[in-house]
Design an enzyme around this catalytic site. Structure first.
Site, PDB file in Angstrom:
ATOM      1  N   THR A 155      27.415 -27.072  18.270  1.00  0.00           N
ATOM      2  CA  THR A 155      26.518 -27.992  17.547  1.00  0.00           C
ATOM      3  C   THR A 155      25.187 -28.047  18.289  1.00  0.00           C
ATOM      4  OG1 THR A 155      28.357 -29.312  16.731  1.00  0.00           O
ATOM      5  CG2 THR A 155      26.232 -30.429  16.865  1.00  0.00           C
TER       6      THR A 155
ATOM      7  N   ASP B  43      28.525 -22.288  22.235  1.00  0.00           N
ATOM      8  CA  ASP B  43      27.945 -23.633  22.107  1.00  0.00           C
ATOM      9  C   ASP B  43      26.774 -23.774  23.084  1.00  0.00           C
ATOM     10  OD1 ASP B  43      27.625 -26.268  21.323  1.00  0.00           O
ATOM     11  OD2 ASP B  43      29.702 -26.846  21.713  1.00  0.00           O
ATOM     12  N   GLY B  44      25.933 -24.759  22.817  1.00  0.00           N
ATOM     13  CA  GLY B  44      24.829 -25.094  23.713  1.00  0.00           C
ATOM     14  C   GLY B  44      25.295 -26.059  24.793  1.00  0.00           C
TER      15      GLY B  44
ATOM     16  N   GLY C 210      24.793 -34.264  23.822  1.00  0.00           N
ATOM     17  CA  GLY C 210      23.496 -34.769  23.387  1.00  0.00           C
ATOM     18  C   GLY C 210      23.458 -34.996  21.884  1.00  0.00           C
TER      19      GLY C 210
ATOM     20  N   GLU D 199      33.732 -30.459  20.351  1.00  0.00           N
ATOM     21  CA  GLU D 199      33.284 -29.304  21.143  1.00  0.00           C
ATOM     22  C   GLU D 199      34.281 -28.990  22.250  1.00  0.00           C
ATOM     23  OE1 GLU D 199      28.452 -29.746  20.572  1.00  0.00           O
ATOM     24  OE2 GLU D 199      29.393 -30.778  22.243  1.00  0.00           O
TER      25      GLU D 199
HETATM   26  C1  5RP Z   1      25.942 -31.469  21.030  1.00  0.00           C
HETATM   27  C2  5RP Z   1      25.760 -30.684  22.286  1.00  0.00           C
HETATM   28  C3  5RP Z   1      24.689 -29.642  22.282  1.00  0.00           C
HETATM   29  O1  5RP Z   1      25.289 -28.416  22.577  1.00  0.00           O
HETATM   30  C4  5RP Z   1      23.676 -29.979  23.332  1.00  0.00           C
HETATM   31  O2  5RP Z   1      23.167 -31.282  23.056  1.00  0.00           O
HETATM   32  C5  5RP Z   1      22.545 -28.958  23.372  1.00  0.00           C
HETATM   33  O3  5RP Z   1      21.777 -29.062  22.189  1.00  0.00           O
HETATM   34  P1  5RP Z   1      20.532 -28.119  21.905  1.00  0.00           P
HETATM   35  O4  5RP Z   1      21.055 -26.744  21.670  1.00  0.00           O
HETATM   36  O5  5RP Z   1      19.923 -28.748  20.672  1.00  0.00           O
HETATM   37  O6  5RP Z   1      19.596 -28.187  23.082  1.00  0.00           O
HETATM   38  O7  5RP Z   1      26.437 -30.858  23.257  1.00  0.00           O
HETATM   39  O8  5RP Z   1      26.909 -32.466  21.192  1.00  0.00           O
END
Ligand code: 5RP
Length: 231
Positions: free
Chosen positions: A30, A85-86, A100, A107
Site C-alpha cells: 500500500t 511493499d513500501g 504511514g 501488510e
Molecule cells: C502503508 C505503508 C507504506 O508502505 C508506507 O507508508 C510508505 O508509503 P509511500 O510508498 O507512500 O512512501 O506502510 O501502511
C-alpha cells in the site's frame, strides 16, 4: 515532496518487477511507491504475465481492479511467492517502520505469509535508527483505547490517536492507529514484543527481520540490498 523523490520511488518500483515471475501469487503493498508498481505491472499482465495479487488494503484492491490485475479475496487461502511493499523508515539491518498509510496489519500478515518480502523505497527512507524521524504506528482496538495509550506511554513513548478530517482514522480492520513519538528505537525486536504484550495492541508497524530484499531508488540509480544474514 520533491519531484525527484517521485522518480526515485518509481525507479525502485519498476526494478521490483524483476522479482515477479509467471504463475506467482504476489502480495501487493500500500502507498505511493506501490502505486508505481501497480502501474508498471498492469501492462505486463495485459501482455500475458499470469499472476494473482493479494492486496494489503482496500485502496490497493481498488486500484488493482481498476488496472485489471487479478486479485484474490481476503478470505481465500493464499500462498504468497513474493510480497512487494513500501516502508516509512529502513535501518541498516533492513528492519522497518511501516503503517504511514494505516495498512500495517494486513501488510504484516501478507509479508509474513510470503516466501520473499521485497521492500521498495526512495533513499530518503534510509535511517541510522528507527523512530527518529517517523512516529511508530501501532494498530489498536477502539475498545479501551485510552487505557492502551496509558500502557504504551509507560514504555517511554507519547502516543497520539491518528485522525483524519477531525475524526478518528479507522483502519480497514475497524481499528485505530496510535502514532508513537519518542526516542530512537534502540532495540526494535524488544519494543515489538513489549507492544505485543499489551492487551488492546493488535499489531505494531515494526517489521523486524522480515525483509528479504531492499530496492532503493537513489539519484545515482537503483541499488539492491539484502540483509547481512541472507547474503
Ligand atoms: C502503508 C505503508 C507504506 O508502505 C508506507 O507508508 C510508505 O508509503 P509511500 O510508498 O507512500 O512512501 O506502510 O501502511
Amino acid at each position: 515532496m520533491k519531484p525527484e523523490t517521485w522518480n526515485l520511488k518509481k525507479a525502485a518500483a519498476e526494478k521490483s518487477l524483476e522479482c515477479i515471475h509467471d504463475g506467482n501469487t504476489v502480495g501487493l503493498g500500500t502507498g505511493s511507491t506501490v502505486r508505481y508498481l501497480l502501474e508498471a505491472l498492469a501492462p505486463r499482465v495485459q501482455e500475458g504475465l499470469r499472476i494473482q495479487g493479494v492486496p494489503t488494503s482496500q485502496e490497493t484492491a481498488l486500484m488493482a481492479s481498476q488496472l485489471h490485475i487479478p486479485i484474490l479475496q481476503d478470505e481465500d487461502y493464499w500462498s504468497v511467492d513474493v510480497a512487494i511493499d513500501g516502508a516509512d523508515e529502513v535501518d541498516p539491518q533492513l528492519n522497518l517502520i511501516k503503517g504511514g498509510g494505516g495498512a500495517l496489519l494486513r501488510e504484516k500478515i501478507i509479508a509474513a505469509n510470503a516466501k520473499q518480502f521485497v521492500v521498495i523505497v526512495d533513499d530518503g527512507k534510509l535511517v541510522s535508527s528507527l523512530g527518529v524521524a517517523f512516529p511508530l504506528p501501532v494498530e489498536v482496538t477502539p475498545f479501551g483505547w485510552p487505557s492502551t495509550v496509558r500502557a504504551i506511554e509507560q514504555l517511554g513513548y507519547r502516543a497520539t490517536r491518528r485522525e483524519r478530517n477531525g475524526q478518528a482514522f479507522v483502519t480497514d480492520n475497524q481499528h485505530y492507529i496510535l502514532d508513537l513519538h519518542g526516542p530512537a528505537i534502540a532495540n526494535p525486536s524488544r519494543l515489538a514484543q513489549q507492544l505485543h504484550d499489551i492487551p488492546g495492541v493488535v499489531e505494531s508497524g515494526l517489521f523486524v527481520g522480515m525483509t528479504s530484499t531492499l530496492i532503493v531508488g537513489t539519484p545515482q540509480g537503483v541499488v539492491v540490498h539484502r540483509p547481512p544474514s541472507r547474503v
